[in-house]
Design an enzyme around this catalytic site. Structure first.
Site, PDB file in Angstrom:
ATOM      1  N   SER A   1      10.479 -10.924  14.931  1.00 20.17           N
ATOM      2  CA  SER A   1      11.500 -11.381  13.980  1.00 20.17           C
ATOM      3  C   SER A   1      12.882 -11.392  14.623  1.00 20.17           C
ATOM      4  O   SER A   1      13.640 -12.353  14.501  1.00 20.17           O
ATOM      5  CB  SER A   1      11.552 -10.443  12.767  1.00 20.17           C
ATOM      6  OG  SER A   1      10.297 -10.343  12.188  1.00 20.17           O
TER       7      SER A   1
ATOM      8  N   GLN B   1      16.038 -13.873  15.585  1.00 22.79           N
ATOM      9  CA  GLN B   1      17.435 -13.688  15.143  1.00 22.79           C
ATOM     10  C   GLN B   1      18.400 -13.929  16.303  1.00 22.79           C
ATOM     11  O   GLN B   1      19.434 -14.584  16.139  1.00 22.79           O
ATOM     12  CB  GLN B   1      17.651 -12.270  14.584  1.00 22.79           C
ATOM     13  CG  GLN B   1      17.221 -12.082  13.146  1.00 22.79           C
ATOM     14  CD  GLN B   1      18.133 -12.800  12.141  1.00 22.79           C
ATOM     15  OE1 GLN B   1      19.141 -13.419  12.497  1.00 22.79           O
ATOM     16  NE2 GLN B   1      17.751 -12.731  10.881  1.00 22.79           N
TER      17      GLN B   1
ATOM     18  N   ASP C   1      20.191 -10.677   5.428  1.00 20.99           N
ATOM     19  CA  ASP C   1      18.807 -10.443   5.011  1.00 20.99           C
ATOM     20  C   ASP C   1      18.798 -10.354   3.484  1.00 20.99           C
ATOM     21  O   ASP C   1      19.215  -9.335   2.922  1.00 20.99           O
ATOM     22  CB  ASP C   1      18.290  -9.144   5.650  1.00 20.99           C
ATOM     23  CG  ASP C   1      16.829  -8.867   5.305  1.00 20.99           C
ATOM     24  OD1 ASP C   1      16.275  -9.539   4.415  1.00 20.99           O
ATOM     25  OD2 ASP C   1      16.239  -7.964   5.923  1.00 20.99           O
TER      26      ASP C   1
ATOM     27  N   ASP D   1       5.781 -10.797  10.664  1.00 24.45           N
ATOM     28  CA  ASP D   1       6.489  -9.712   9.961  1.00 24.45           C
ATOM     29  C   ASP D   1       6.015  -9.628   8.504  1.00 24.45           C
ATOM     30  O   ASP D   1       5.570  -8.573   8.027  1.00 24.45           O
ATOM     31  CB  ASP D   1       7.982 -10.031  10.109  1.00 24.45           C
ATOM     32  CG  ASP D   1       8.953  -9.344   9.188  1.00 24.45           C
ATOM     33  OD1 ASP D   1       8.582  -9.022   8.059  1.00 24.45           O
ATOM     34  OD2 ASP D   1      10.105  -9.157   9.603  1.00 24.45           O
ATOM     35  N   ASN D   2       6.085 -10.771   7.796  1.00 23.54           N
ATOM     36  CA  ASN D   2       5.743 -10.747   6.368  1.00 23.54           C
ATOM     37  C   ASN D   2       4.274 -10.348   6.164  1.00 23.54           C
ATOM     38  O   ASN D   2       3.955  -9.601   5.235  1.00 23.54           O
ATOM     39  CB  ASN D   2       5.984 -12.123   5.730  1.00 23.54           C
ATOM     40  CG  ASN D   2       7.425 -12.606   5.896  1.00 23.54           C
ATOM     41  OD1 ASN D   2       8.104 -12.204   6.840  1.00 23.54           O
ATOM     42  ND2 ASN D   2       7.887 -13.452   5.021  1.00 23.54           N
TER      43      ASN D   2
ATOM     44  N   GLU E   1      17.264 -13.792   7.352  1.00 27.93           N
ATOM     45  CA  GLU E   1      16.024 -13.125   7.743  1.00 27.93           C
ATOM     46  C   GLU E   1      14.840 -13.373   6.806  1.00 27.93           C
ATOM     47  O   GLU E   1      13.709 -13.488   7.244  1.00 27.93           O
ATOM     48  CB  GLU E   1      16.322 -11.606   7.798  1.00 27.93           C
ATOM     49  CG  GLU E   1      15.147 -10.702   8.048  1.00 27.93           C
ATOM     50  CD  GLU E   1      14.698 -10.640   9.503  1.00 27.93           C
ATOM     51  OE1 GLU E   1      15.326 -11.292  10.366  1.00 27.93           O
ATOM     52  OE2 GLU E   1      13.710  -9.944   9.772  1.00 27.93           O
TER      53      GLU E   1
ATOM     54  N   ASN F   1      13.431 -16.898   8.674  1.00 22.03           N
ATOM     55  CA  ASN F   1      12.177 -16.514   8.013  1.00 22.03           C
ATOM     56  C   ASN F   1      11.032 -17.478   8.322  1.00 22.03           C
ATOM     57  O   ASN F   1       9.906 -17.055   8.551  1.00 22.03           O
ATOM     58  CB  ASN F   1      12.374 -16.442   6.499  1.00 22.03           C
ATOM     59  CG  ASN F   1      11.119 -16.009   5.785  1.00 22.03           C
ATOM     60  OD1 ASN F   1      10.689 -14.856   5.916  1.00 22.03           O
ATOM     61  ND2 ASN F   1      10.474 -16.918   5.074  1.00 22.03           N
TER      62      ASN F   1
ATOM     63  N   CYS G   1       3.842  -6.065   6.610  1.00 17.66           N
ATOM     64  CA  CYS G   1       3.528  -5.475   5.296  1.00 17.66           C
ATOM     65  C   CYS G   1       2.134  -4.866   5.288  1.00 17.66           C
ATOM     66  O   CYS G   1       1.896  -3.877   4.594  1.00 17.66           O
ATOM     67  CB  CYS G   1       3.685  -6.517   4.191  1.00 17.66           C
ATOM     68  SG  CYS G   1       5.410  -7.005   3.962  1.00 17.66           S
TER      69      CYS G   1
ATOM     70  N   LYS H   1       8.000 -15.325  12.685  1.00 16.36           N
ATOM     71  CA  LYS H   1       8.591 -14.374  11.742  1.00 16.36           C
ATOM     72  C   LYS H   1       7.678 -14.270  10.513  1.00 16.36           C
ATOM     73  O   LYS H   1       6.958 -13.303  10.326  1.00 16.36           O
ATOM     74  CB  LYS H   1      10.014 -14.796  11.358  1.00 16.36           C
ATOM     75  CG  LYS H   1      10.842 -13.672  10.722  1.00 16.36           C
ATOM     76  CD  LYS H   1      10.470 -13.411   9.291  1.00 16.36           C
ATOM     77  CE  LYS H   1      11.230 -12.293   8.645  1.00 16.36           C
ATOM     78  NZ  LYS H   1      10.813 -12.068   7.270  1.00 16.36           N
TER      79      LYS H   1
ATOM     80  N   SER I   1      23.455  -2.002   5.659  1.00 20.50           N
ATOM     81  CA  SER I   1      22.081  -2.239   5.220  1.00 20.50           C
ATOM     82  C   SER I   1      22.085  -3.255   4.085  1.00 20.50           C
ATOM     83  O   SER I   1      23.087  -3.409   3.397  1.00 20.50           O
ATOM     84  CB  SER I   1      21.457  -0.941   4.706  1.00 20.50           C
ATOM     85  OG  SER I   1      20.530  -0.457   5.638  1.00 20.50           O
TER      86      SER I   1
ATOM     87  N   HIS J   1      11.873  -8.767  -2.113  1.00 18.44           N
ATOM     88  CA  HIS J   1      13.221  -8.368  -1.680  1.00 18.44           C
ATOM     89  C   HIS J   1      14.045  -7.658  -2.746  1.00 18.44           C
ATOM     90  O   HIS J   1      14.751  -6.704  -2.461  1.00 18.44           O
ATOM     91  CB  HIS J   1      13.991  -9.576  -1.138  1.00 18.44           C
ATOM     92  CG  HIS J   1      15.237  -9.163  -0.433  1.00 18.44           C
ATOM     93  ND1 HIS J   1      15.231  -8.703   0.867  1.00 18.44           N
ATOM     94  CD2 HIS J   1      16.518  -9.061  -0.857  1.00 18.44           C
ATOM     95  CE1 HIS J   1      16.456  -8.368   1.215  1.00 18.44           C
ATOM     96  NE2 HIS J   1      17.257  -8.574   0.196  1.00 18.44           N
TER      97      HIS J   1
ATOM     98  N   SER K   1      17.163   1.679   2.372  1.00 16.11           N
ATOM     99  CA  SER K   1      16.434   1.325   3.596  1.00 16.11           C
ATOM    100  C   SER K   1      17.008   1.886   4.890  1.00 16.11           C
ATOM    101  O   SER K   1      16.372   1.808   5.933  1.00 16.11           O
ATOM    102  CB  SER K   1      16.313  -0.197   3.709  1.00 16.11           C
ATOM    103  OG  SER K   1      17.584  -0.777   3.902  1.00 16.11           O
TER     104      SER K   1
ATOM    105  N   HIS L   1      18.636  -4.152   6.848  1.00 16.03           N
ATOM    106  CA  HIS L   1      18.143  -2.765   6.850  1.00 16.03           C
ATOM    107  C   HIS L   1      18.496  -2.008   8.145  1.00 16.03           C
ATOM    108  O   HIS L   1      17.986  -2.353   9.219  1.00 16.03           O
ATOM    109  CB  HIS L   1      16.616  -2.755   6.705  1.00 16.03           C
ATOM    110  CG  HIS L   1      16.127  -3.607   5.573  1.00 16.03           C
ATOM    111  ND1 HIS L   1      16.348  -3.299   4.267  1.00 16.03           N
ATOM    112  CD2 HIS L   1      15.423  -4.782   5.571  1.00 16.03           C
ATOM    113  CE1 HIS L   1      15.792  -4.228   3.488  1.00 16.03           C
ATOM    114  NE2 HIS L   1      15.234  -5.143   4.260  1.00 16.03           N
TER     115      HIS L   1
ATOM    116  N   HIS M   1       8.689  -1.940   8.747  1.00 15.08           N
ATOM    117  CA  HIS M   1       7.691  -2.425   9.703  1.00 15.08           C
ATOM    118  C   HIS M   1       7.865  -1.764  11.065  1.00 15.08           C
ATOM    119  O   HIS M   1       8.967  -1.417  11.454  1.00 15.08           O
ATOM    120  CB  HIS M   1       7.844  -3.936   9.916  1.00 15.08           C
ATOM    121  CG  HIS M   1       7.657  -4.754   8.682  1.00 15.08           C
ATOM    122  ND1 HIS M   1       7.129  -4.255   7.527  1.00 15.08           N
ATOM    123  CD2 HIS M   1       7.928  -6.051   8.435  1.00 15.08           C
ATOM    124  CE1 HIS M   1       7.080  -5.218   6.625  1.00 15.08           C
ATOM    125  NE2 HIS M   1       7.568  -6.311   7.144  1.00 15.08           N
TER     126      HIS M   1
END
Ligand code: NAI
Length: 476
Positions: free
Chosen positions: A402, A406, A130, A230-231, A196, A221, A235, A226, A75, A341, A80, A52, A394
């Site tokens: 995250s 990476q 990703d 992030d998840n 990701e 992930n 969210c 992460k 992306s 996703h 996104s 993204h 996010h």
């Protein structure tokens, strides 16, 4: 960069201002620049990414560039891209960017191919992915090139009704006609990928199990810093943000159903409850279902409650979760969205082709599908990732966790795949110690004071004073 393709280079200044603000909120990435920048570990390497193209990703890109990489980017979703982020990065020349918000499917795959095609080289040295689309394209490309070499047959776009796969087959057909070994060379050149998201890791594991993976992969992930941040917390922030921006609907008092109570589902459920909704969960895994019950959420089947729910969010990483039959039975103006996703969590194709269905476009990424009986459902972001389609994904701070992973994953690929061949074509996790380091880099910004383990205490619980503090099996 001269060959970038973005929506409007005039947005670069706005993008730069937001990139600068985001740097302040991304302490992990800024620490990585400070620690690794001077030694230029990626000097001379092409690192390409499909992720993204947001402001936060811009800070990741500029970190990879600050460590010496030449970067190309696209992306991993048609909706996104933040056009000012794409312009800011392209104008600065830190990467060549192929991304804009609202790509068509053929444009999306064109951008992916442009990102992967490195002028003067066979392809990239290392890949950031990703969801696995870039990885998929290399694998499919090589597969079809080998098939062509064997029996002269070209990919046939007419052989599938799936719009996405049609685009891939058309792209590969054109590619093979122009260059018979492009993707095979690309596969040989790419030394590893850092993935990701949950869905991309799932695809990689399937390929590795079948012995089809063409290079090693790092599963970013499943770093704790992460998926458990992030998840969940990402969210928790961006789901209600996107529903509010898209619809302005009052969430308080409504019945909201979240399909899937994994990491993403947990964040979504808490956010909806926080906004005052009465939250219902669907699950197939008894452990996650029990967790939902223990948090006071009601676990139901979609069929039981479909006519009573106001807001449906799919968060499973699975497909065919919200079907046409479900949508036919929903309340008038029920909101339907997906934060997993891929868009196949919602039966969008069936809905679009449903006899007598009419579509009212309310505004970009908000459509009301009206059934012949007059009732309608409001579908957000055409069933694609709602938080990136209808909002800006996010926030920077959580993405810093995250994306620091990476960067560490790319450094790991450099050491163990590019410089030395230590890894097999399999899926690897980063060591726990690095996970703890990523967390530690983000604590000062939040004013946290950490307790220091004494040697005596460390010996008592059997861990080193400086960590890692938990076994790899520990699920935070
Ligand atoms: P997860 O595996 O932790 O959770 C998914 C949950 O869905 C599991 O508990 C599973 O048991 C459940 N599930 C599977 N099939 C189901 C069904 N038919 N009905 C009800 N529940 C079902 O995965 P995670 O990390 O929560 O990711 C979910 C999806 O979200 C993935 O596609 C992932 O790539 C994506 N994702 C999206 C983000 C975003 O910003 N939009 C951020 C991170 C991940």
């Amino acid at each position: 960069m001269a060959d970038s393709k973005v929506k409007d280079m005039g947005l670069a200044e706005f993008g730069r201002k937001e990139l600068t603000l985001a740097e302040h909120e991304m302490p992990g990435l800024m620490a990585a620049r400070k620690e690794f920048g001077p030694s230029q570990p990626f000097k001379g390497l092409n690192i390409n990414g499909s992720l993204h193209m947001t402001i936060q990703t811009g800070v990741l890109i500029e970190t990879l560039a600050a460590l010496g990489a030449k970067v190309r980017w696209c992306s991993c979703n048609i909706f996104s891209t933040q056009d000012h982020a794409a312009a800011g990065i392209a104008k600065a020349g830190t990467a060549t960017v192929f991304a804009w918000k609202g790509e068509t499917l053929p444009e999306y795959w064109w951008c992916t191919e442009q990102m992967m095609t490195v002028p003067g080289a066979d392809g990239c040295d290392q890949l950031v992915d990703d969801g696995g689309d870039a990885t998929l394209l290399i694998h499919k490309g090589k597969e079809y090139e080998e098939k062509f070499a064997k029996d002269g047959s070209l990919p046939d776009p007419a052989s599938t009704t799936n719009a996405e796969f049609k685009c891939i087959l058309q792209l590969l057909k054109d590619s093979i006609q122009a260059d018979k070994t492009k993707y095979s060379r690309m596969a040989a050149k790419c030394k590893g990928v850092s993935e990701e998201t949950t869905t991309g890791v799932h695809r990689l594991r399937e390929m590795a199990a079948k012995g089809e993976l063409l290079f090693p992969a790092i599963n970013v992930n499943d770093c704790v810093t992460k998926s458990k941040f992030d998840n969940v917390y990402g969210c928790r922030h961006s789901l209600p943000d996107s529903i509010m921006r898209a619809t302005d609907v009052m969430i308080g008092g409504k019945r909201a159903l979240v399909a899937g109570y994994g990491d993403v589902g947990k964040g979504c459920a808490f956010a909806m409850r926080g906004a005052g909704a009465r939250v219902l969960i669907t699950e197939i895994d008894p452990i996650c279902a029990l967790q939902a019950c223990m948090e006071g959420f009601q676990v139901v089947t979609l069929e039981e409650v479909v006519g009573e729910v106001d807001i449906f969010t799919s968060a499973t990483g699975n497909f065919k979760i919200i079907t046409l039959e479900h949508m036919k039975k929903m309340k008038n103006n029920a909101i339907v969205c997906n934060i997993g996703h891929f868009d196949n969590e919602i039966a969008m194709e069936d809905l679009e082709k449903s006899p007598g269905i009419k579509v009212e476009n309310i505004k970009p990424q908000v459509d009301r599908f009206v059934f012949p009986d007059g009732h309608g459902v409001i579908v957000l972001a055409s069933g694609r990732l709602v938080n990136l389609g209808c909002a800006t994904g996010h926030p920077s701070f959580v993405m810093s966790c995250s994306f620091t992973n990476q960067v560490l994953a790319q450094l790991d690929i450099l050491e163990n795949c590019t410089k030395a061949k230590k890894y097999k074509n399999d899926v690897y996790l980063l060591p726990k110690k690095l996970d703890e380091k990523v967390a530690a880099l983000h604590l000062p910004a939040l004013g946290a004071s950490m307790t220091k383990l004494s040697k005596e205490q460390a010996d008592y619980i059997g861990v080193p004073v400086e960590g890692p503090f938990k076994p790899d099996t520990y699920r935070s």
